[in-house]
Motif scaffolding. Structure first.
Motif, PDB file in Angstrom:
ATOM      1  N   LEU A   1       0.847  -1.194   0.000  1.00 49.07           N
ATOM      2  CA  LEU A   1       0.000   0.000   0.000  1.00 49.07           C
ATOM      3  C   LEU A   1       0.881   1.241   0.000  1.00 49.07           C
ATOM      4  O   LEU A   1       2.006   1.216   0.500  1.00 49.07           O
ATOM      5  CB  LEU A   1      -0.878   0.034   1.258  1.00 49.07           C
ATOM      6  CG  LEU A   1      -1.960  -1.026   1.375  1.00 49.07           C
ATOM      7  CD1 LEU A   1      -2.744  -0.809   2.677  1.00 49.07           C
ATOM      8  CD2 LEU A   1      -2.902  -0.981   0.189  1.00 49.07           C
ATOM      9  N   ALA A   2       0.369   2.316  -0.550  1.00 55.27           N
ATOM     10  CA  ALA A   2       1.131   3.563  -0.556  1.00 55.27           C
ATOM     11  C   ALA A   2       0.234   4.738  -0.240  1.00 55.27           C
ATOM     12  O   ALA A   2      -0.943   4.748  -0.570  1.00 55.27           O
ATOM     13  CB  ALA A   2       1.795   3.761  -1.912  1.00 55.27           C
ATOM     14  N   VAL A   3       0.820   5.732   0.429  1.00 56.77           N
ATOM     15  CA  VAL A   3       0.142   7.014   0.636  1.00 56.77           C
ATOM     16  C   VAL A   3       1.110   8.116   0.256  1.00 56.77           C
ATOM     17  O   VAL A   3       2.322   7.904   0.214  1.00 56.77           O
ATOM     18  CB  VAL A   3      -0.300   7.233   2.112  1.00 56.77           C
ATOM     19  CG1 VAL A   3      -1.433   6.298   2.482  1.00 56.77           C
ATOM     20  CG2 VAL A   3       0.885   7.071   3.057  1.00 56.77           C
ATOM     21  N   GLY A   4       0.599   9.300  -0.027  1.00 58.76           N
ATOM     22  CA  GLY A   4       1.444  10.464  -0.327  1.00 58.76           C
ATOM     23  C   GLY A   4       2.060  10.406  -1.706  1.00 58.76           C
ATOM     24  O   GLY A   4       1.647   9.640  -2.563  1.00 58.76           O
ATOM     25  N   GLY A   5       3.073  11.247  -1.905  1.00 61.19           N
ATOM     26  CA  GLY A   5       3.781  11.262  -3.181  1.00 61.19           C
ATOM     27  C   GLY A   5       3.224  12.256  -4.181  1.00 61.19           C
ATOM     28  O   GLY A   5       3.718  12.367  -5.286  1.00 61.19           O
ATOM     29  N   ASP A   6       2.171  12.989  -3.802  1.00 62.80           N
ATOM     30  CA  ASP A   6       1.638  14.006  -4.708  1.00 62.80           C
ATOM     31  C   ASP A   6       2.586  15.203  -4.751  1.00 62.80           C
ATOM     32  O   ASP A   6       3.343  15.432  -3.808  1.00 62.80           O
ATOM     33  CB  ASP A   6       0.257  14.495  -4.218  1.00 62.80           C
ATOM     34  CG  ASP A   6      -0.726  13.349  -4.121  1.00 62.80           C
ATOM     35  OD1 ASP A   6      -0.654  12.451  -4.977  1.00 62.80           O
ATOM     36  OD2 ASP A   6      -1.535  13.339  -3.164  1.00 62.80           O
ATOM     37  N   VAL A   7       2.520  15.935  -5.849  1.00 67.70           N
ATOM     38  CA  VAL A   7       3.341  17.138  -5.949  1.00 67.70           C
ATOM     39  C   VAL A   7       2.992  18.059  -4.782  1.00 67.70           C
ATOM     40  O   VAL A   7       1.820  18.254  -4.462  1.00 67.70           O
ATOM     41  CB  VAL A   7       3.072  17.855  -7.301  1.00 67.70           C
ATOM     42  CG1 VAL A   7       3.991  19.055  -7.451  1.00 67.70           C
ATOM     43  CG2 VAL A   7       3.290  16.871  -8.447  1.00 67.70           C
TER      44      VAL A   7
ATOM     45  N   ILE B   1       6.167  10.006  -0.689  1.00 72.98           N
ATOM     46  CA  ILE B   1       5.484   8.730  -0.779  1.00 72.98           C
ATOM     47  C   ILE B   1       5.943   7.795   0.343  1.00 72.98           C
ATOM     48  O   ILE B   1       7.108   7.773   0.714  1.00 72.98           O
ATOM     49  CB  ILE B   1       5.711   8.106  -2.173  1.00 72.98           C
ATOM     50  CG1 ILE B   1       4.701   7.007  -2.457  1.00 72.98           C
ATOM     51  CG2 ILE B   1       7.136   7.606  -2.339  1.00 72.98           C
ATOM     52  CD1 ILE B   1       4.562   6.701  -3.943  1.00 72.98           C
ATOM     53  N   ARG B   2       4.985   7.051   0.922  1.00 77.26           N
ATOM     54  CA  ARG B   2       5.284   6.057   1.967  1.00 77.26           C
ATOM     55  C   ARG B   2       4.652   4.757   1.535  1.00 77.26           C
ATOM     56  O   ARG B   2       3.477   4.734   1.175  1.00 77.26           O
ATOM     57  CB  ARG B   2       4.646   6.455   3.300  1.00 77.26           C
ATOM     58  CG  ARG B   2       5.317   7.556   4.024  1.00 77.26           C
ATOM     59  CD  ARG B   2       6.465   7.022   4.885  1.00 77.26           C
ATOM     60  NE  ARG B   2       7.277   8.113   5.375  1.00 77.26           N
ATOM     61  CZ  ARG B   2       8.205   8.728   4.650  1.00 77.26           C
ATOM     62  NH1 ARG B   2       8.446   8.361   3.424  1.00 77.26           N
ATOM     63  NH2 ARG B   2       8.894   9.716   5.152  1.00 77.26           N
ATOM     64  N   ARG B   3       5.411   3.679   1.571  1.00 75.44           N
ATOM     65  CA  ARG B   3       4.858   2.386   1.188  1.00 75.44           C
ATOM     66  C   ARG B   3       4.955   1.420   2.352  1.00 75.44           C
ATOM     67  O   ARG B   3       5.875   1.494   3.155  1.00 75.44           O
ATOM     68  CB  ARG B   3       5.643   1.782   0.027  1.00 75.44           C
ATOM     69  CG  ARG B   3       5.507   2.505  -1.276  1.00 75.44           C
ATOM     70  CD  ARG B   3       6.135   1.681  -2.392  1.00 75.44           C
ATOM     71  NE  ARG B   3       6.106   2.428  -3.644  1.00 75.44           N
ATOM     72  CZ  ARG B   3       7.035   3.295  -4.016  1.00 75.44           C
ATOM     73  NH1 ARG B   3       8.081   3.525  -3.240  1.00 75.44           N
ATOM     74  NH2 ARG B   3       6.934   3.923  -5.176  1.00 75.44           N
TER      75      ARG B   3
END
Lengths: 517, 517
Positions: free
Chosen positions: B467-473, B478-480
């Motif tokens: 699963l991942a969250v974040g990583g948007d400009v 990003i955190r996986r």
């Protein structure tokens, strides 16, 4: 004949690659792979080992007839029957090659062939001569060359070159060689044999050295490399096409050592072979793995953001990794669908396009955006299910931590409906049990794997199942079949995969046993 | 110091290996892997990069305190803060090492470090001096060495050796080297630097050459190899432990080049790392893949039946592949269960044995024979679920081709029950949707895979979800998180895996960002 910069790629995905346990490609699948290999720009396609079965002969014939561009090769032992069959299979190719071989190591000659070295030399030269009566392009291999006496190799290679072999291949059949000694052996042979031929290398990855050995061969003068897509093949597999091609492109090209492969087709070729064989590409696989261009450590991520080349020696675009593109949506019609397939390089019959379109519409109901990679998966699933005896009409399942998993399936066989249900340890087990009851085919589950075709929660699940029958002492030999199934629901995908494997088992038991080196 | 036959194995599974996308091992899992590495007989365990987070520091400390046998190393940039933290983390080890590094290639010095070569030399020597105040055993690495100016490498290595480094490591950080040039570079450096140190190599597999480069290093005089189990690590991964160890055992030992690894522990080590990281071992992986010792072609099968060595260069028993053994049944009690765990080398607390025993009893109800490999999977699943905020109490699902897949879950959080249900594209999707509603954690599914722990229709399904969250400009980075779940039912296993990933994401967002080379 030896031109700098002209390292030929001989692809054996359909022969040595297809010898991986559980892979059994049907004719259409083999042609589809061969067409993609032609698009990728390989120089030679080893399409199969015709004598091993009638199905194999038919597949080699179909590839020889339809695939244009690469040389089409058929494998044959040096026996006359093998060579005649190979010649027949490749006869209609634009450019045909017969690849013949015999083992030359002491252990193989004694334990397996029960032949003297002199008999082996005579048989090898005789086989090449016979092959030359059919075609001008004949390749000869000394099986288990790296464990053979080098002086004896000189004798065999010299005899076969004089008998008309135009390519001489040095296979490290058991993956035993070390790069330095492998390169030295090739140099020694080139020097001693002294004939005007193309030298070739065929390496295996048992000690993780397949690519390095192939590279050492090229540095020692080999101008053909035998490879398989995704490095599949017997045991730990063959030299991986994508790794050696990109190693040469990245590091050899400056020294005039390169291939004419269109590297931008690498990613798609890898996906196609992975989907059709059921051999998933691991994330940490070089070049084509999901992580090959991923950077995890903070220091690495920072570096790549400042300057890509701090941690990347290749550009992912050069191997065709551009990210999946959305090509169709819920409201796309038949025309847009057919066009999208054509853009992806698939050449399907009208009937197949129609079948794939129906699957697409069912999928589009569940999933809003359909990417090129989704489409590939659907088409490939349809190609795979072509020769099926049983068809899945519907399935219904229920289960949980406090109730027994239950499944009901409805199958169609020659226009007749069959309903069955079963309980199981899990819902997939229940679904497979119901199919087992409906078809009456009892087989052992040897492996089961699922991967998602693309990211996202509405991803297609791609299930691969390997079934086996036989193999008991005194009983018939073991037979394995791989089945694939694609669906947004994993239990449905599993039922499709299981049924596809059952269909193939039935098909397999109708074809003959033998296969090879 | 250079003894023939004494090639040291420096295992970085817990540092470079753990940098593979989606792997996030908790403290218990790291200790379990370190204990198995000690059993396998590695010489050095790189336990982590302490400065990267408090959790990382704690894990290195725990390994230093409990694992006996190998040297325990902590990684540090040459910065004082890094070195002090690494020293603190490894302080209680039986034998402690600090491994410090700085980049030496022009591109890294300019684009990333923004330092002059003279500043890099001074920082490197300063870092080593500082590390020597804490420990006698200091390793120094030139990051991106293979793209660095060789003369500059001589300068940096000479300065760091004089500052007290006892091991000098040549990393091919980006997987760019070719074996012959890598060996030549090491020879040149040994000659020019001329200090009494142990030379080490650290290779990556971007071009499929990690094992060959490591081997070339050893042939050129390196007496330490940096490796990871199953070849995991940044991008295409590190040199695979099992491949280089068996390449040396099979081909190097006769020339006095060998390690002291107990190769019979290789298969179990590979399984443990695969289960805990969620990185499946592909079937065509050398040494530890399911096909590594399988023979498919008729000619090969016939050969092996007549004489094993016709197609096998290693004995599968030598790497611990003896087939799974039935160790427990439905009626086995707590004592037999605890004994079986001890026999497998697990050292668990009473509480963990009890938890694992409960899972075993639930499993034994569904599955008659429990093998050693099943047991490993259960224990590993329990170790993984140790720090969980949410626990799965029950799940119930239903679906089919003509009805919407539906799932209902019951979770427990700090003694409180949460019930939720959802429909989805498939039953797994529905189960994950219900968990998402129950926990309120929204994350993207990046990958999903299932494999069966053992063969057979009642096999345990082993699901891995990333699963991942974040990583948007402009948003957070990003955190996986990787989650694993084991059950005879794939939907239940998936729900367990999803929940485990959700628990880890929550845990991850509580720890700091930085990580490394």
């Amino acid at each position: 004949m030896d031109e700098v910069g002209d390292v030929r790629i001989f692809d054996t995905t359909l022969r040595d690659g297809e010898q991986s346990p559980g892979i059994s490609l049907n004719l259409k699948e083999k042609v589809e792979i061969a067409e993609q290999l032609a698009r990728l720009g390989v120089d030679v396609i080893e399409a199969g080992f015709p004598i091993s079965s009638d199905g194999e002969t038919e597949a080699v014939k179909a590839i020889a007839e339809t695939v244009r561009g690469p040389v089409i090769a058929g494998l044959a032992r040096v026996d006359p029957g093998d060579i005649d069959r190979a010649a027949e299979a490749v006869a209609t190719a634009e450019r045909a090659r017969i690849h013949t071989f015999i083992a030359t190591s002491d252990i193989h000659m004694k334990a397996k062939l029960r032949m003297t070295p002199a008999e082996v030399v005579a048989a090898a030269a005789g086989g090449v001569e016979r092959a030359r009566r059919y075609v001008d392009d004949v390749e000869f291999s000394c099986e288990d060359a790296t464990r053979s006496d080098p002086e004896f190799l000189v004798e065999v290679f010299r005899a076969t070159a004089r008998a008309g072999a135009t390519t001489l291949n040095l296979p490290d059949t058991v993956g035993y060689a070390l790069p330095a000694e492998f390169g030295a052996l090739l140099s020694y042979l080139r020097e001693e044999v002294g004939e005007d031929v193309i030298w070739s290398v065929h390496t295996h990855d048992d000690l993780g050295l397949a690519v390095a050995n192939a590279l050492a061969g090229v540095e020692a003068g080999a101008r053909q490399i035998e490879v398989a897509v995704n490095g599949i093949g017997e045991r730990a597999g063959n030299c991986s096409l994508e790794e050696i091609v990109m190693a040469l492109r990245t590091r050899g090209a400056a020294r005039g050592l390169d291939t004419t492969i269109n590297s931008r087709e690498i990613a798609r070729t890898s996906r196609l072979v992975s989907m059709l064989t059921g051999y998933a590409v691991p994330p940490n696989k070089a070049i084509v793995g999901a992580n090959a261009f991923a950077h995890e450590a903070g220091i690495h991520q920072h570096g790549v953001m400042v300057e890509r080349t701090t941690y990347e020696i290749m550009d992912p675009h050069d191997v065709g990794l551009d990210g999946s593109k959305i090509v169709l949506g819920k409201h796309s019609g038949r025309h847009a669908f057919a066009q999208a397939l054509e853009d992806l390089g698939f050449s399907l019959s009208k009937e197949d396009v129609q079948k794939a379109f129906e699957r697409f519409k069912a999928l589009a109901d569940r999933k809003i955006r359909i990417t090129d990679v989704d489409l590939e998966a659907i088409v490939v699933d349809e190609i795979a299910s072509d020769e099926d005896e049983y068809e899945l009409v519907s399935i219904q399942v229920a289960g949980g931590t406090h109730m027994s998993p239950t499944a009901t399936v409805r199958l169609m066989r020659e226009g007749e409906l069959i309903d069955e249900s079963a309980i199981g340890d899990g819902m997939i087990d229940a679904a497979c049990g119901a199919i087992q009851r409906a078809t009456g085919v009892e087989a052992r589950l040897e492996s089961f794997s699922v991967s998602s075709v693309t990211g996202g929660i509405d991803a297609l699940g791609d299930v691969t199942i390997v079934l086996a029958v036989g193999g008991d002492v005194d009983g018939p030999p073991i037979r394995r079949a791989t089945g694939r199934g694609v669906s947004t629901d994993v239990v449905e995908a599993s039922a499709r995969a299981y049924l596809s494997a059952v269909n193939r088992l039935a098909h397999l038991t109708r074809r003959a046993p033998e296969a090879v080196a």
